[in-house]
Design a protein around this motif. Sequence first.
Motif, mmCIF file in Angstrom:
data_model
loop_
_atom_site.group_PDB
_atom_site.id
_atom_site.type_symbol
_atom_site.label_atom_id
_atom_site.label_comp_id
_atom_site.label_asym_id
_atom_site.label_seq_id
_atom_site.Cartn_x
_atom_site.Cartn_y
_atom_site.Cartn_z
ATOM 1 N N MET A 1 119.027 -111.502 60.381
ATOM 2 C CA MET A 1 120.382 -111.453 60.649
ATOM 3 C C MET A 1 120.329 -110.413 61.922
ATOM 4 O O MET A 1 119.763 -109.334 61.982
ATOM 5 N N PRO A 2 121.132 -111.003 62.981
ATOM 6 C CA PRO A 2 121.166 -110.150 64.182
ATOM 7 C C PRO A 2 121.857 -108.959 63.792
ATOM 8 O O PRO A 2 122.858 -108.906 62.925
ATOM 9 N N GLY A 3 121.299 -107.867 64.381
ATOM 10 C CA GLY A 3 122.077 -106.377 64.279
ATOM 11 C C GLY A 3 121.075 -105.864 63.194
ATOM 12 O O GLY A 3 121.446 -104.548 63.226
ATOM 13 N N LEU A 4 120.513 -106.249 62.314
ATOM 14 C CA LEU A 4 120.040 -105.482 61.154
ATOM 15 C C LEU A 4 118.408 -105.112 61.679
ATOM 16 O O LEU A 4 118.057 -105.837 62.280
ATOM 17 N N PRO A 5 118.199 -103.840 61.279
ATOM 18 C CA PRO A 5 116.844 -103.443 61.394
ATOM 19 C C PRO A 5 115.878 -104.293 60.798
ATOM 20 O O PRO A 5 116.017 -104.843 59.728
ATOM 21 N N VAL A 6 114.621 -104.503 61.527
ATOM 22 C CA VAL A 6 113.641 -105.658 60.766
ATOM 23 C C VAL A 6 112.920 -104.340 59.827
ATOM 24 O O VAL A 6 112.392 -103.041 60.325
ATOM 25 N N ILE A 7 112.808 -104.676 58.356
ATOM 26 C CA ILE A 7 112.383 -103.613 57.696
ATOM 27 C C ILE A 7 110.544 -103.830 57.777
ATOM 28 O O ILE A 7 109.965 -104.925 57.650
ATOM 29 N N ARG A 8 110.022 -102.665 57.764
ATOM 30 C CA ARG A 8 108.621 -102.690 57.850
ATOM 31 C C ARG A 8 108.047 -102.497 56.464
ATOM 32 O O ARG A 8 108.319 -101.767 55.661
ATOM 33 N N CYS A 9 107.164 -103.512 56.171
ATOM 34 C CA CYS A 9 106.850 -103.574 54.784
ATOM 35 C C CYS A 9 105.361 -103.630 54.504
ATOM 36 O O CYS A 9 104.630 -104.089 55.480
ATOM 37 N N ALA A 10 104.933 -103.169 53.323
ATOM 38 C CA ALA A 10 103.527 -103.106 53.006
ATOM 39 C C ALA A 10 103.207 -103.652 51.855
ATOM 40 O O ALA A 10 104.178 -103.745 50.745
ATOM 41 N N VAL A 11 102.155 -104.307 51.538
ATOM 42 C CA VAL A 11 101.619 -104.729 50.401
ATOM 43 C C VAL A 11 100.799 -104.179 49.664
ATOM 44 O O VAL A 11 99.658 -104.024 50.372
ATOM 45 N N SER A 30 110.597 -113.339 58.967
ATOM 46 C CA SER A 30 110.129 -112.639 59.904
ATOM 47 C C SER A 30 111.405 -111.989 60.820
ATOM 48 O O SER A 30 111.156 -111.003 61.564
ATOM 49 N N SER A 31 112.474 -112.622 60.671
ATOM 50 C CA SER A 31 113.546 -111.925 61.650
ATOM 51 C C SER A 31 114.214 -110.683 60.617
ATOM 52 O O SER A 31 114.892 -109.861 61.595
ATOM 53 N N ARG A 32 113.734 -110.488 59.387
ATOM 54 C CA ARG A 32 114.225 -109.481 58.775
ATOM 55 C C ARG A 32 113.213 -108.568 58.256
ATOM 56 O O ARG A 32 113.687 -107.326 57.857
#
Length: 374
Positions: A1-11, A30-32
């Motif tokens: 979603m435009p404007g939302l920060p991309v969440i850095r994720c770990a598994v 990948s946009s989120r």
Amino acid sequence: MPGLPVIRCAVIGVGRRTLDDYVPALAGLSSRIELVAACDVDPAAEARLIQALARNGHVPRPRFFPDHASLLDAVDPGLVIVATPHHTHHDITLELCRRGIPVLKEKPFALSPAEARDLAAAVREHDGHLRLCVQRRHHPLYLRAKDALGRIGAIRHFDATYQLSTDAYQAGWRAETRTSGGGAIIDMGYHIIDLLHWFFGMPSLVYASAAPKLNPDAAYDVEETTLSTLTYPNGVTGVLRLSLCESEKSELIRVYGSGGHIELTRDRLTRFDRSNRPVERVAGERSWDSASGVLVNTLDHLSDPDVTEREVQDGVRVTATIESLYRSISQQTSVRPLHEETQDARFGSGHRRGTAGTEPADGVSMAEAAIGVV
Ligand SMILES: NC(=O)c1ccc[n+]([C@@H]2O[C@H](COP(=O)([O-])OP(=O)(O)OC[C@H]3O[C@@H](n4cnc5c(N)ncnc54)[C@H](O)[C@@H]3O)[C@@H](O)[C@H]2O)c1
């Protein structure tokens, strides 16, 4: 979603669930969300992860660590997915809560009522964010089914069958109750037991039995086929059949009301009127992505404490029902989940054999306090 920060994720845990389901889902979102780190106690998992990422067109290579502590010391993720064997979930999830890191954890919520209460307390103490991967609650077909329950009159009874054709429970961590918590009920059946909670609330009485082992000489000690009846405070009653080892995979839930019934499979919802005429049909896909819907919902509600609180309450309740089913099998008696004791039936110490199911009903509020639902 435009404007939302991309969440850095770990598994944490790079096994089949991560490779087959989370990697494609993360690549598609990948946009989120971006997978920045992963860990697994098996060093060979790194190569498997790189291959799976490449297959799914995921370009940035995440950092890889041998355990979750070193990952969390080096990286500050905005979301961590826990997809390890069941007996490791608790310590890892508590650590994530203490560090204030949002968690999407795989089922089961907990292996015992005591663990469930500890986890609920930790989430509340640290204002944590915790989601559980129970994908049916986020799937359009199952959401339509929940809606259709409101159009069949007063619900009277149900029957639910969920069966797989697998031998995955016969070796490795899934084969031992100590590491998996069990088989057909807590591993495979968690999804359907959670769905029944979502549809009908918490049962007030259960009776369960386990069928003989398919291969009596095999070493695994988890239950592979169980039959249960569940009764609810409003008199609704239902039958649940779970099996890991049949000749084909299938899932069928029928719910009967005073004005008709619904039939729900993984790819189809049909609502019938009282004359057995189909009056609503919804088609889905037989094979569907079981990770994206939950991930999207998790991202959409990443800082919503009410969503976490609901998830925690559901997790505590489902754990109590599951514990009651195991207790019923071991004691060969009916058990009241709302009166579930705080000790657990499968892991020994302090379990008061022979008392559950024979106690007088004391009322829901006392019982809910007993299992930590507030
Ligand atoms: N929601 C679903 O539909 C669904 C489907 C399959 C599995 N699951 C769940 O996913 C989880 C993993 O299942 P799986 O089938 O991928 O199992 P798996 O055995 O294929 O993978 C588990 C991985 O975790 C690693 N591991 C073990 N201990 C670890 C630790 N302490 N720290 C880091 N890594 C560790 C193992 O080396 C392995 O690579 C389970 O909770 C299972 O119930 C959910």
